[in-house]
Design an enzyme around this catalytic site. Structure first.
Site, PDB file in Angstrom:
ATOM      1  N   GLY A 117       0.688  -1.364   0.205  1.00 24.71           N
ATOM      2  CA  GLY A 117       0.189   0.091  -0.140  1.00 24.71           C
ATOM      3  C   GLY A 117       1.052   1.294  -0.146  1.00 24.71           C
ATOM      4  CG  HIS A 118       3.172   2.202   3.534  1.00 24.05           C
ATOM      5  ND1 HIS A 118       3.036   1.034   4.469  1.00 24.05           N
ATOM      6  CD2 HIS A 118       2.802   3.247   4.315  1.00 24.05           C
ATOM      7  CE1 HIS A 118       2.594   1.139   5.418  1.00 24.05           C
ATOM      8  NE2 HIS A 118       2.325   2.507   5.359  1.00 24.05           N
ATOM      9  CD  GLN A 158     -10.881   6.082  -0.553  1.00 26.65           C
ATOM     10  OE1 GLN A 158     -10.371   7.013  -0.751  1.00 26.65           O
ATOM     11  NE2 GLN A 158     -12.340   5.936  -0.315  1.00 26.65           N
TER      12      GLN A 158
HETATM   13  P1  AMP Z   1       0.310   4.779   7.643  1.00 25.03           P
HETATM   14  O1  AMP Z   1       1.724   4.230   7.491  1.00 25.03           O
HETATM   15  O2  AMP Z   1      -0.526   3.607   8.222  1.00 25.03           O
HETATM   16  O3  AMP Z   1       0.097   5.995   8.375  1.00 25.03           O
HETATM   17  O4  AMP Z   1      -0.147   5.027   6.245  1.00 25.03           O
HETATM   18  C1  AMP Z   1       0.531   5.825   5.271  1.00 25.03           C
HETATM   19  C2  AMP Z   1      -0.199   5.962   4.195  1.00 25.03           C
HETATM   20  O5  AMP Z   1      -0.377   4.692   3.231  1.00 25.03           O
HETATM   21  C3  AMP Z   1      -1.625   6.303   4.341  1.00 25.03           C
HETATM   22  O6  AMP Z   1      -1.945   7.459   3.348  1.00 25.03           O
HETATM   23  C4  AMP Z   1      -2.516   5.323   4.050  1.00 25.03           C
HETATM   24  O7  AMP Z   1      -3.561   5.524   3.651  1.00 25.03           O
HETATM   25  C5  AMP Z   1      -1.708   4.788   3.137  1.00 25.03           C
HETATM   26  N1  AMP Z   1      -1.996   2.985   2.937  1.00 25.03           N
HETATM   27  C6  AMP Z   1      -1.959   2.291   4.111  1.00 25.03           C
HETATM   28  N2  AMP Z   1      -2.412   1.074   3.807  1.00 25.03           N
HETATM   29  C7  AMP Z   1      -2.700   1.072   2.557  1.00 25.03           C
HETATM   30  C8  AMP Z   1      -3.431   0.210   1.652  1.00 25.03           C
HETATM   31  N3  AMP Z   1      -3.607  -1.145   1.796  1.00 25.03           N
HETATM   32  N4  AMP Z   1      -3.595   0.828   0.219  1.00 25.03           N
HETATM   33  C9  AMP Z   1      -3.332   1.917  -0.144  1.00 25.03           C
HETATM   34  N5  AMP Z   1      -2.743   2.992   0.758  1.00 25.03           N
HETATM   35  C10 AMP Z   1      -2.636   2.528   2.094  1.00 25.03           C
END
Ligand code: AMP
Length: 297
Positions: free
Chosen positions: A35-36, A151
């Site tokens: 995702g990241h 998203q």
């Molecule tokens: P986090 O490290 O959880 O704060 O996430 C950092 C960024 O990655 C945020 O914009 C999240 O929405 C995005 N993100 C986390 N998981 C996913 C995923 N499965 N698909 C797409 N973007 C993601």
């Protein structure tokens, strides 16, 4: 790829390049997954300079949440960020972001932070205060032209868009689709907490949203939520919330009225608090046609 720890170093690195290059920012809390990496790759494809922030922001965790055990592996994150095309990683220590005496917070008001995760009976509005404040600080430090978000955290996107509009941040917000495992589970750093049984149970969230998506065109919102609830219940998952909301302002939606609708779910599975959502676009809502009708057209 260079790693820096202070705001002064971020400014020193980016200052000479500003204006001549488009600067992208991808904010993360690390424990990188696909995702990241999808955000980093999009930033790489669209911008000249890709900055990733790597900071587990303590102020967005409530008391009793998983701040202490949140997965951290900086060496791995730096390697993956470099492979995905990152140029600069900003990984500050907590004292750099919140020095002693720090007394300012950003609060996005209204429905956006009072419902779903922001509901006081759930994570509460403090969560989004923490998110808005840290993202504002990241924007001020990096001053990106474009910032990339997922998203997956749909409410976070709505809150940040509001903040950017209200505070006139000169940044474009890009939002990318949820990246999922092969069985539908939305990728999340918190999936690392799941043991095999919980990992299997966790697929109920995406399956429930799939059932809602399938039902909504013919049955409407109430039937879609019922379909989702049945899937969760069959898997033994008790949702913290399962709601349909206007995708932009997060007001309650009872009937489909031509505006995009967000169906969002949160649940604790095997000690991990997981969230997932699906966006119902009005254009997707075509009542399935009977094959014989189609054949005569
Ligand atoms: P986090 O490290 O959880 O704060 O996430 C950092 C960024 O990655 C945020 O914009 C999240 O929405 C995005 N993100 C986390 N998981 C996913 C995923 N499965 N698909 C797409 N973007 C993601």
């Amino acid at each position: 790829m260079t790693t820096v720890r202070t705001v002064a170093d971020v400014r020193r690195m980016l200052g000479p390049l500003r204006g001549a290059s488009t600067i992208a920012l991808v904010p993360t809390m690390g424990a990188l997954h696909e995702g990241h990496l999808s955000l980093l790759r999009a930033a790489r494809a669209e911008c000249d300079l890709v900055v990733m922030s790597l900071f587990v922001n303590p102020t967005q965790f409530g008391p009793g949440e998983d701040l202490d055990r949140y997965p951290r592996d900086e060496e791995r994150d730096l390697r993956l960020a470099a492979e995905a095309g990152g140029d600069l990683v900003w990984a500050p220590p907590v004292e750099e972001v919140y020095p002693e005496g720090c007394a300012t917070e950003i609060e996005v008001g209204g429905v956006l932070t009072a419902v779903l995760d922001g509901d006081p009976s759930r994570r509460g509005p403090e969560h989004f205060r923490g998110v808005a404040t840290v993202v504002a600080k990241l924007f001020n430090s990096v001053q990106p032209d474009v910032a990339y978000f997922g998203q997956k955290d749909a409410q976070q996107v709505a809150v940040i868009r509001r903040m950017v509009a209200d505070l006139d941040f000169p940044v474009r917000i890009e939002v990318l689709p949820i990246v999922r495992e092969a069985d539908g589970l939305a990728m999340s750093s918190r999936n690392a907490y799941l043991d095999p049984r919980a990992r299997e149970q966790a697929t109920a969230l995406s399956r429930a949203l799939g059932a809602a998506e399938k039902t909504v065109a013919a049955g409407g919102i109430a039937a879609a939520l019922d379909a989702a609830r049945s899937v969760l219940s069959a898997a033994g998952v008790e949702p913290e919330y399962l709601e349909a909301r206007d995708a932009e302002d997060l007001t309650t939606v009872e009937e489909l009225d031509g505006r995009p609708v967000l169906i969002a779910v949160a649940a604790e599975v095997g000690g991990a608090r997981l969230i997932d959502n699906v966006l119902i676009q009005p254009g997707d809502l075509q009542t399935p046609q009977r094959a014989d009708t189609e054949a005569t057209i």
